[in-house]
Design a protein around this motif. Structure first.
Motif, PDB file in Angstrom:
ATOM      1  N   UNK A  23      -8.388   4.202 -14.110  1.00  0.00           N
ATOM      2  CA  UNK A  23      -9.439   4.220 -15.126  1.00  0.00           C
ATOM      3  C   UNK A  23      -9.703   5.636 -15.653  1.00  0.00           C
ATOM      4  N   UNK A  24      -9.549   6.625 -14.762  1.00  0.00           N
ATOM      5  CA  UNK A  24      -9.804   8.012 -15.172  1.00  0.00           C
ATOM      6  C   UNK A  24      -8.586   8.657 -15.825  1.00  0.00           C
ATOM      7  N   UNK A  25      -7.452   7.961 -15.813  1.00  0.00           N
ATOM      8  CA  UNK A  25      -6.253   8.501 -16.423  1.00  0.00           C
ATOM      9  C   UNK A  25      -5.524   9.517 -15.563  1.00  0.00           C
ATOM     10  N   UNK A  26      -5.867   9.628 -14.281  1.00  0.00           N
ATOM     11  CA  UNK A  26      -5.268  10.624 -13.388  1.00  0.00           C
ATOM     12  C   UNK A  26      -4.190  10.029 -12.479  1.00  0.00           C
ATOM     13  N   UNK A  27      -3.820   8.759 -12.730  1.00  0.00           N
ATOM     14  CA  UNK A  27      -2.833   8.100 -11.871  1.00  0.00           C
ATOM     15  C   UNK A  27      -1.445   8.651 -12.180  1.00  0.00           C
ATOM     16  N   UNK A  28      -0.742   9.094 -11.143  1.00  0.00           N
ATOM     17  CA  UNK A  28       0.579   9.674 -11.308  1.00  0.00           C
ATOM     18  C   UNK A  28       1.534   9.148 -10.241  1.00  0.00           C
ATOM     19  N   UNK A  29       2.791   8.950 -10.632  1.00  0.00           N
ATOM     20  CA  UNK A  29       3.849   8.627  -9.671  1.00  0.00           C
ATOM     21  C   UNK A  29       3.785   7.237  -9.075  1.00  0.00           C
ATOM     22  N   UNK A  30       3.065   6.303  -9.728  1.00  0.00           N
ATOM     23  CA  UNK A  30       2.936   4.924  -9.225  1.00  0.00           C
ATOM     24  C   UNK A  30       3.547   3.956 -10.234  1.00  0.00           C
ATOM     25  N   UNK A  31       4.350   3.037  -9.732  1.00  0.00           N
ATOM     26  CA  UNK A  31       4.958   2.004 -10.570  1.00  0.00           C
ATOM     27  C   UNK A  31       3.896   0.937 -10.872  1.00  0.00           C
ATOM     28  N   UNK A  32       3.227   1.091 -12.034  1.00  0.00           N
ATOM     29  CA  UNK A  32       2.100   0.192 -12.369  1.00  0.00           C
ATOM     30  C   UNK A  32       2.550  -1.257 -12.558  1.00  0.00           C
TER      31      UNK A  32
ATOM     32  N   UNK B 187       0.823  -1.214   0.000  1.00  0.00           N
ATOM     33  CA  UNK B 187       0.000   0.000   0.000  1.00  0.00           C
ATOM     34  C   UNK B 187       0.857   1.263   0.000  1.00  0.00           C
ATOM     35  N   UNK B 188       1.852   1.312   0.890  1.00  0.00           N
ATOM     36  CA  UNK B 188       2.603   2.555   1.087  1.00  0.00           C
ATOM     37  C   UNK B 188       3.760   2.716   0.107  1.00  0.00           C
ATOM     38  N   UNK B 189       4.490   1.619  -0.166  1.00  0.00           N
ATOM     39  CA  UNK B 189       5.677   1.737  -1.009  1.00  0.00           C
ATOM     40  C   UNK B 189       5.374   1.562  -2.498  1.00  0.00           C
ATOM     41  N   UNK B 190       4.347   0.735  -2.821  1.00  0.00           N
ATOM     42  CA  UNK B 190       4.067   0.451  -4.234  1.00  0.00           C
ATOM     43  C   UNK B 190       2.899   1.299  -4.743  1.00  0.00           C
ATOM     44  N   UNK B 191       1.775   1.327  -3.984  1.00  0.00           N
ATOM     45  CA  UNK B 191       0.617   2.098  -4.434  1.00  0.00           C
ATOM     46  C   UNK B 191       0.653   3.537  -3.920  1.00  0.00           C
ATOM     47  N   UNK B 192       1.752   3.890  -3.214  1.00  0.00           N
ATOM     48  CA  UNK B 192       1.938   5.253  -2.708  1.00  0.00           C
ATOM     49  C   UNK B 192       0.799   5.703  -1.807  1.00  0.00           C
ATOM     50  N   UNK B 193       0.364   4.821  -0.904  1.00  0.00           N
ATOM     51  CA  UNK B 193      -0.660   5.155   0.080  1.00  0.00           C
ATOM     52  C   UNK B 193      -2.078   4.972  -0.408  1.00  0.00           C
ATOM     53  N   UNK B 194      -2.263   4.589  -1.654  1.00  0.00           N
ATOM     54  CA  UNK B 194      -3.605   4.417  -2.211  1.00  0.00           C
ATOM     55  C   UNK B 194      -4.172   3.046  -1.860  1.00  0.00           C
ATOM     56  N   UNK B 195      -5.477   2.998  -1.603  1.00  0.00           N
ATOM     57  CA  UNK B 195      -6.150   1.703  -1.453  1.00  0.00           C
ATOM     58  C   UNK B 195      -6.352   1.109  -2.844  1.00  0.00           C
ATOM     59  N   UNK B 196      -6.738  -0.138  -2.886  1.00  0.00           N
ATOM     60  CA  UNK B 196      -7.000  -0.784  -4.186  1.00  0.00           C
ATOM     61  C   UNK B 196      -8.068  -0.039  -4.965  1.00  0.00           C
ATOM     62  N   UNK B 197      -9.121   0.346  -4.265  1.00  0.00           N
ATOM     63  CA  UNK B 197     -10.243   1.036  -4.900  1.00  0.00           C
ATOM     64  C   UNK B 197      -9.797   2.374  -5.476  1.00  0.00           C
TER      65      UNK B 197
END
Length: 581
Positions: free
Chosen positions: A232-241, A215-225
């Motif tokens: 999906x909205x194209x606003x994802x930034x700074x995350x190693x997909x 959650x913290x190191x890979x998704x940068x604090x974001x939950x799965x949801x």
């Protein structure tokens, strides 16, 4: 309830739809001998029989087994699966197939049986015995030997099929678990590369630290949801997909591993020694089946120092099983300390066959299959055992496979001596594309091969089969008649040695003219049937047909189909229905 026919398609070494008959000309199911070289497809037929009637292969519910040949024909596309259909004595059918589909979630092929239940007439004990059964018994410790029989008793009034132990299933699940763990390890290495860190810096999967790390190191604090919404909205930034995708795959693999571990635990729980109903059922079967061990063993074996054979159930541990032998001098010892390997094999065979016979009291049909189980047993022991078996199981349908022609002849002799009706399926060729090519021979019609040859209208084929059949007749008759050559079991003589004495024996009987006619045309066997030469082509079709038909007539006057015996020195058969004047 006995089996009449079996249809097999795309199962093991049988790629195309093929029907195997276990019935006589009138449609009655009878005992059958299956003969063929090793690797010719005998076990494919046996395995298909067991799979169709009991949903198992070599006692296991598992379809896939890395230690066993593929259940599906490798000639066909794997998604074709396999089909089996049996036709039984009451004219009912039993169909059981293997269906193959692709599991989208797990991204792998899924193998399922179309029908998981045992046939109601074959649900108590196995119908087939193999050499591995003897080996398994010999290598299982006394303390746990009862458990070996848990998979030998499938169902009865007090337990159901789900309670039967399946070590192969556990072994396969464990292999799958190890493979998934190996795959997960590779994904951890990929994750470390994606994050540009050492693999040791990533917490273990089954910990809270790992969840927090993702959650913290890979998704940068974001939950799965939140992550999925932003992506999906194209606003994802700074995350190693890529790292997120790998970590999700690791979680999926982990879930599969947990599911498999739960299955293993469940199977072990079902088959644990705490299941009183299973323990009691095994004890009851073993107690009943072993009652006649002493009498049966002493009637077969040549040892003369045995007084009694006793079975001890649960004496050492709750699941122990021992056989004790009391000698004539009163000493009690274990079988391995006094018996040869041949007699130990005999003891195990008697125990297994007794359990199968006991199952008939609970409603199982009288069908017993021996898949090359006697091939490695001492020759004297196996002959005596088979003779005992045919007598004790006289009203059973016996299906026996063999790959040694001498042993095949000995089986035939024992069946005929005991007036046990049978037929033969000989596999004379097998190849990858077409599977086994078979030839059926009915015991009530030994001249089938010559009859078939006559239908071909090919003089060379007819002459060849006629000569071969006459050689068979000479071999059989010379063992019974008082000829110039005194025969012994397993000796070797050619027709040239035997025919003159047989012809002389019948010189003063009603067969004199017939044997003289055969003798006049005997050159046909050598000129046309066995060798090539130019002048043999000039032989007339009439001569060849006369030669063949005379041999058929000779056979009919010297072999009794009723008692399955040849004429003896007194010119009678065993039942005396056939008499020569």
């Amino acid at each position: 309830m006995k089996i009449k026919k079996l249809e097999i398609e795309s199962f093991r070494g049988i790629p195309n739809k093929q029907t195997f008959s276990f019935e006589n000309k009138s449609g009655k199911p009878i005992s059958t001998l299956i003969f063929g070289d090793n690797g010719s497809g005998k076990s494919s037929i046996i395995d298909a029989l067991e799979f169709n009637l009991q949903g198992k292969i070599e006692r296991s519910d598992s379809i896939k087994n890395q230690f066993r040949a593929s259940v599906l024909s490798l000639k066909n596309h794997i998604k074709k699966g396999a089909k089996t259909k049996s036709y039984l004595e009451n004219n009912s059918c039993n169909e059981r197939n293997i269906n193959v589909s692709f599991d989208e979630d797990k991204q792998k092929l899924k193998f399922e049986k179309s029908n998981k239940s045992l046939h109601p007439n074959f649900q108590i004990a196995p119908i087939a015995l193999r050499r591995n059964d003897i080996i398994s018994y010999s290598t299982t410790p006394v303390q746990n030997k009862q458990i070996l029989f848990w998979k030998f008793i499938y169902n009865s009034s007090s337990n159901d099929n789900e309670n039967s132990i399946d070590n192969v299933l556990i072994q396969n699940l464990d292999t799958e678990r190890i493979e998934l763990k190996s795959k997960r390890r590779i994904e951890f290495e990929n994750l470390a590369k994606s994050l540009k860190t050492e693999i040791n810096n990533i917490p273990k999967i089954n910990t809270n630290e790992y969840e927090a790390f993702v959650k913290n190191k890979i998704r940068k604090g974001l939950t799965n949801k939140q992550y999925n919404s932003l992506k999906q909205s194209g606003k994802l930034r700074g995350v190693n997909e890529k790292a997120v995708s790998i970590s999700s795959y690791i979680s999926q693999i982990t879930k599969e591993i947990r599911d498999i571990e739960a299955k293993i635990k469940n199977v072990k729980s079902i088959n644990s020694s705490s299941k009183e109903s299973k323990k009691n059922e095994v004890k009851k079967f073993l107690s009943q089946a072993s009652k006649h061990l002493t009498i049966a063993f002493k009637s077969i074996s040549t040892v003369d120092f045995i007084k009694d054979i006793e079975v001890l159930i649960g004496e050492l541990t709750e699941v122990s099983f021992e056989i004790k032998v009391t000698l004539q001098n009163g000493k009690t010892v274990s079988p391995s300390s006094v018996f040869s390997e041949a007699n130990l094999d005999l003891l195990i065979l008697l125990l297994y066959t007794s359990i199968i016979k006991e199952s008939n009291k609970y409603g199982q049909s009288k069908l017993l299959i021996l898949d090359d189980v006697l091939q490695s047993v001492d020759s004297t022991i196996r002959l005596n055992f088979l003779d005992y078996l045919v007598k004790e199981y006289s009203d059973w349908q016996l299906i026996i496979s063999a790959h040694d022609r001498l042993w095949l002849n000995q089986i035939r002799s024992i069946f005929r001596r005991n007036s046990h009706v049978f037929k033969e399926i000989e596999i004379y060729r097998w190849n990858f594309s077409t599977g086994p090519q078979i030839f059926e021979l009915g015991n009530d019609n030994n001249n089938n091969a010559l009859q078939i040859a006559l239908n071909t209208k090919n003089t060379q084929i007819i002459a060849s089969q006629a000569g071969l059949f006459l050689e068979t007749i000479c071999n059989k008759l010379s063992m019974n008649l008082n000829t110039s050559i005194q025969r012994k079991i397993e000796d070797k003589y050619t027709m040239g040695d035997l025919w003159p004495g047989i012809k002389k024996h019948f010189k003063k009987t009603e067969l004199r003219e017939l044997t003289e006619e055969i003798d006049k045309l005997l050159h046909i066997r050598n000129l046309l049937g066995a060798h090539y030469n130019e002048w043999s082509i000039s032989l007339s079709t009439h001569e060849v047909l006369s030669f063949a038909k005379n041999i058929l007539e000779f056979y009919e006057k010297t072999f009794c189909p009723n008692c399955q015996s040849w004429l003896r020195r007194n010119n009678f058969c065993e039942c005396k229905r056939l008499e020569l004047k």
